[in-house]
Enzyme design. Structure first.
Site, mmCIF file in Angstrom:
data_model
loop_
_atom_site.group_PDB
_atom_site.id
_atom_site.type_symbol
_atom_site.label_atom_id
_atom_site.label_comp_id
_atom_site.label_asym_id
_atom_site.label_seq_id
_atom_site.Cartn_x
_atom_site.Cartn_y
_atom_site.Cartn_z
ATOM 1 N N LEU A 1 0.812 -1.211 0.000
ATOM 2 C CA LEU A 1 0.000 0.000 0.000
ATOM 3 C C LEU A 1 0.847 1.263 0.000
ATOM 4 C CD1 LEU A 1 -2.635 -1.067 2.695
ATOM 5 C CD2 LEU A 1 -2.954 -1.010 0.215
ATOM 6 N N GLY A 2 2.050 1.171 0.534
ATOM 7 C CA GLY A 2 2.899 2.351 0.603
ATOM 8 C C GLY A 2 4.127 2.096 1.457
ATOM 9 N N GLN A 3 4.877 3.168 1.672
ATOM 10 C CA GLN A 3 6.121 3.094 2.432
ATOM 11 C C GLN A 3 6.214 4.316 3.321
ATOM 12 O OE1 GLN A 3 8.693 0.638 1.826
ATOM 13 N NE2 GLN A 3 9.978 1.451 3.467
ATOM 14 N N GLY A 4 6.435 4.104 4.618
ATOM 15 C CA GLY A 4 6.580 5.215 5.547
ATOM 16 C C GLY A 4 7.898 5.153 6.275
ATOM 17 N N GLY A 5 8.064 6.030 7.270
ATOM 18 C CA GLY A 5 9.291 6.057 8.041
ATOM 19 C C GLY A 5 9.523 4.779 8.813
ATOM 20 N N GLY B 1 8.357 1.703 7.793
ATOM 21 C CA GLY B 1 8.624 0.639 6.842
ATOM 22 C C GLY B 1 7.465 0.475 5.881
ATOM 23 N N ASP C 1 3.383 13.373 15.849
ATOM 24 C CA ASP C 1 3.687 13.177 14.424
ATOM 25 C C ASP C 1 2.417 13.312 13.597
ATOM 26 O OD1 ASP C 1 5.346 12.797 12.273
ATOM 27 O OD2 ASP C 1 5.373 10.617 12.398
ATOM 28 N N VAL D 1 3.959 -0.916 4.107
ATOM 29 C CA VAL D 1 2.626 -1.291 4.582
ATOM 30 C C VAL D 1 1.959 -2.141 3.507
ATOM 31 C CG1 VAL D 1 0.380 -0.475 5.395
ATOM 32 C CG2 VAL D 1 2.452 0.856 5.898
#
Length: 343
Positions: A25-29, A31, A144, A33
């Site tokens: 689904l995506g990439q965040g800080g 890791g 955040d 998802v």
């Protein structure tokens, strides 16, 4: 619905089809998802800690402890976690409409989010923050809050997510300190950046920056070229509000001139929330009441204090985007934070 619990690696691997790229689904800080489906048909979102992440077990544990005990319609629900094979994965309810930043900063997706829906999202975020600060057992500061950490369900109801950096402290405490400053650049209030102090008014400041992004459809990282020089988002908003040019600040794709009074009110509220002195900012309850009651009198905002400038240019490059999450160490005395739970 399955209660929050510990899942096995085998269960999550099967649910995500071996963490296939099609399910990402995506990439965040933290890791990547992934979307997954449990054997009973329930859809889930799996947040998997990356080896290169600046976050670690402490943030993983913090999110499990806090999120599992928070129940509110405007907070993302956690179903469980997985620590099998030395992995650290968080299992959430799946929200099909992705995150708010997808609708704010993508020109095609912006067309699906009119001003009425924007107001609904803004009010939902304030309700989630009010719950965290007033109705949970401890006062919880998110630390955040940003567009990518607000998820949307099938009805476009906003849900605040990502509590890895959140902190909780007793109701009797008005503020606290941190020995390490970790937050997204641009959303950080002055007192947090300068002294490592955070309080409920820190959430208010971050919310105001998010509110300005929602109204303008522009990232806080953008500089605006004006006759008064290059201004950041806060300065630009203030100049337009001061000159009575509120509609110029609004994202043109919203095209809702009938809501000019509501927009002016939202803009004024946002500017009140970015006052440098935390005591001069309204509480999140006052923010919610001002949003709902258009007859409530409001103070006149001060000109925002400039304590940072984004990189020049209208768009972030990849390096800038990656450096938005920053850490300032040794700028303040190290303080040991006691971990507490919330109801």
């Amino acid at each position: 619905m399955r209660k929050e619990s510990e899942y096995t690696w085998t269960e999550i691997e099967a649910a995500t089809n071996c963490f296939s790229i099609e399910n990402k689904l995506g990439q965040g800080g933290y890791g990547p998802v992934y979307k997954g489906v449990l054997p009973d048909g329930q859809e889930i979102a799996v947040k998997k800690l990356s080896e290169t992440s600046t976050q670690g077990f402490g943030e993983f544990k913090n999110e499990v402890i806090l999120t599992a005990k928070l129940q509110h319609v405007n907070l993302v629900g956690i179903l469980g976690y997985c620590t099998d094979k030395e992995e650290h994965m968080l299992i959430y309810e799946y929200l099909k409409n992705r995150s708010l930043d997808y609708y704010l900063f993508d020109r095609c997706s912006q067309l699906t989010l009119n001003w009425k829906k924007q107001v609904h999202i803004i009010e939902g975020i304030t309700q989630g923050l009010f719950y965290l600060q007033e109705y949970s057992r401890f006062t919880i500061i998110h630390r955040d809050l940003r567009a990518s950490n607000v998820l949307l369900d099938e009805n476009m109801k906003p849900k605040i997510s990502d509590f890895g950096m959140a902190r909780a402290f007793a109701k009797s405490n008005l503020e606290s300190n941190t020995g390490k400053i970790v937050e997204t650049f641009g959303y950080v209030p002055p007192e947090y950046l300068e002294m490592g102090i955070y309080s409920t008014k820190s959430n208010v400041y971050s919310f105001s920056v998010l509110l300005l992004e929602i109204m303008s459809g522009k990232k806080v990282s953008i500089l605006y070229a004006t006759e008064n020089g290059k201004l950041n988002l806060l300065e630009y908003a203030y100049e337009l509000w001061k000159d009575g040019k509120n509609m110029e600040f609004m994202d043109p794709s919203l095209d809702d001139t009938d809501s000019s009074c509501k927009l002016k009110r939202c803009l004024q509220i946002a500017l009140l929330c970015v006052h440098k002195n935390p005591d001069d900012r309204p509480s999140i309850l006052e923010v919610f009441l001002m949003l709902k009651n258009e007859t409530t009198d409001m103070m006149i905002p001060n000109k925002p204090t400039v304590f940072w400038k984004p990189n020049d240019g209208n768009q972030q490059n990849d390096a800038t985007a990656q450096s938005e999450n920053f850490i300032l160490s040794n700028s303040i005395n190290n303080v040991t934070l006691t971990e507490v739970g919330a109801r």
